[in-house]
Motif scaffolding. Structure first.
Motif, mmCIF file in Angstrom:
data_model
loop_
_atom_site.group_PDB
_atom_site.id
_atom_site.type_symbol
_atom_site.label_atom_id
_atom_site.label_comp_id
_atom_site.label_asym_id
_atom_site.label_seq_id
_atom_site.Cartn_x
_atom_site.Cartn_y
_atom_site.Cartn_z
ATOM 1 N N ALA A 1 22.278 24.509 -24.934
ATOM 2 C CA ALA A 1 22.419 25.628 -25.871
ATOM 3 C C ALA A 1 23.240 25.223 -27.090
ATOM 4 N N ILE A 2 24.318 24.492 -26.872
ATOM 5 C CA ILE A 2 25.160 24.038 -27.988
ATOM 6 C C ILE A 2 24.384 23.064 -28.870
ATOM 7 N N LEU A 3 23.670 22.129 -28.267
ATOM 8 C CA LEU A 3 22.869 21.174 -29.034
ATOM 9 C C LEU A 3 21.850 21.894 -29.912
ATOM 10 N N MET A 4 21.185 22.881 -29.346
ATOM 11 C CA MET A 4 20.183 23.622 -30.108
ATOM 12 C C MET A 4 20.823 24.328 -31.299
ATOM 13 N N GLU A 5 21.981 24.910 -31.074
ATOM 14 C CA GLU A 5 22.670 25.629 -32.150
ATOM 15 C C GLU A 5 23.243 24.674 -33.194
ATOM 16 N N GLU A 6 23.946 23.659 -32.748
ATOM 17 C CA GLU A 6 24.638 22.748 -33.663
ATOM 18 C C GLU A 6 23.692 21.787 -34.388
ATOM 19 N N LYS A 7 22.690 21.300 -33.686
ATOM 20 C CA LYS A 7 21.792 20.295 -34.258
ATOM 21 C C LYS A 7 20.480 20.898 -34.764
ATOM 22 N N GLY A 8 20.256 22.187 -34.473
ATOM 23 C CA GLY A 8 19.034 22.839 -34.931
ATOM 24 C C GLY A 8 17.778 22.262 -34.311
ATOM 25 N N SER B 1 14.919 21.792 -30.958
ATOM 26 C CA SER B 1 14.214 22.582 -29.950
ATOM 27 C C SER B 1 14.858 22.342 -28.586
ATOM 28 N N ILE B 2 14.487 23.171 -27.635
ATOM 29 C CA ILE B 2 15.015 23.010 -26.285
ATOM 30 C C ILE B 2 14.589 21.665 -25.694
ATOM 31 N N GLU B 3 13.364 21.247 -25.982
ATOM 32 C CA GLU B 3 12.872 19.964 -25.468
ATOM 33 C C GLU B 3 13.675 18.802 -26.052
ATOM 34 N N GLU B 4 13.935 18.871 -27.360
ATOM 35 C CA GLU B 4 14.722 17.816 -28.011
ATOM 36 C C GLU B 4 16.148 17.792 -27.467
ATOM 37 N N ALA B 5 16.710 18.967 -27.230
ATOM 38 C CA ALA B 5 18.080 19.045 -26.718
ATOM 39 C C ALA B 5 18.172 18.439 -25.318
ATOM 40 N N PHE B 6 17.215 18.790 -24.446
ATOM 41 C CA PHE B 6 17.215 18.198 -23.107
ATOM 42 C C PHE B 6 17.030 16.689 -23.189
ATOM 43 N N ASP B 7 16.144 16.237 -24.057
ATOM 44 C CA ASP B 7 15.891 14.812 -24.233
ATOM 45 C C ASP B 7 17.164 14.083 -24.662
ATOM 46 N N MET B 8 17.847 14.625 -25.667
ATOM 47 C CA MET B 8 19.101 14.011 -26.139
ATOM 48 C C MET B 8 20.125 13.928 -25.017
ATOM 49 N N LEU B 9 20.253 15.031 -24.281
ATOM 50 C CA LEU B 9 21.252 15.072 -23.220
ATOM 51 C C LEU B 9 20.905 14.114 -22.092
ATOM 52 N N TYR B 10 19.677 14.190 -21.587
ATOM 53 C CA TYR B 10 19.295 13.381 -20.430
ATOM 54 C C TYR B 10 19.319 11.880 -20.705
ATOM 55 N N LYS B 11 19.114 11.478 -21.957
ATOM 56 C CA LYS B 11 19.129 10.055 -22.302
ATOM 57 C C LYS B 11 20.528 9.529 -22.629
ATOM 58 N N LEU C 1 32.306 14.780 -26.382
ATOM 59 C CA LEU C 1 31.962 13.403 -25.990
ATOM 60 C C LEU C 1 30.507 13.097 -26.344
ATOM 61 N N LEU C 2 29.627 14.047 -26.051
ATOM 62 C CA LEU C 2 28.211 13.879 -26.341
ATOM 63 C C LEU C 2 27.973 13.755 -27.843
ATOM 64 N N GLU C 3 28.624 14.602 -28.612
ATOM 65 C CA GLU C 3 28.460 14.567 -30.067
ATOM 66 C C GLU C 3 28.940 13.235 -30.644
ATOM 67 N N GLU C 4 30.050 12.758 -30.137
ATOM 68 C CA GLU C 4 30.563 11.456 -30.572
ATOM 69 C C GLU C 4 29.558 10.353 -30.254
ATOM 70 N N GLU C 5 28.974 10.402 -29.077
ATOM 71 C CA GLU C 5 27.975 9.408 -28.682
ATOM 72 C C GLU C 5 26.743 9.490 -29.578
ATOM 73 N N ILE C 6 26.285 10.692 -29.843
ATOM 74 C CA ILE C 6 25.103 10.882 -30.697
ATOM 75 C C ILE C 6 25.377 10.358 -32.092
ATOM 76 N N GLU C 7 26.518 10.676 -32.656
ATOM 77 C CA GLU C 7 26.870 10.221 -33.996
ATOM 78 C C GLU C 7 26.985 8.697 -34.052
ATOM 79 N N LYS C 8 27.547 8.107 -33.013
ATOM 80 C CA LYS C 8 27.689 6.655 -32.959
ATOM 81 C C LYS C 8 26.312 5.971 -32.924
#
Length: 74
Positions: free
Chosen positions: A20-27, A29-39, A64-71
């Motif tokens: 839910a946070i990924l969808m809100e912060e990164k704009g 879809s739910i599929e993209e958010a799950f993909d980002m998280l699971y990987k 932690l996740l946001e830091e990883e994504i940004e890196k």
């Protein structure tokens, strides 16, 4: 409730919140958010009971996740 079931429940709740946070912060879809998280390495750590990451707040785990994504973007 067994320890394994507690871990799975806590991980599921955090997963829902993180998506839910990924969808809100990164704009995304739910599929993209799950993909980002699971990987992510963050999710791998969340799935490891030895890290105890599953008892942390969604906000902390998301940081932690946001830091990883940004890196990984750089």
């Amino acid at each position: 409730m067994t320890a394994q079931k507690r871990l799975e429940f806590l991980k599921l709740r955090l997963t829902e919140e993180l998506v839910a946070i990924l969808m809100e912060e990164k704009g995304c879809s739910i599929e993209e958010a799950f993909d980002m998280l699971y990987k992510s390495q963050t999710y791998a750590k969340l799935s490891d009971p030895n890290t105890k990451l599953f008892v942390q707040s969604a906000g902390y785990v998301y940081s932690l996740l946001e830091e990883e994504i940004e890196k990984n973007i750089e």
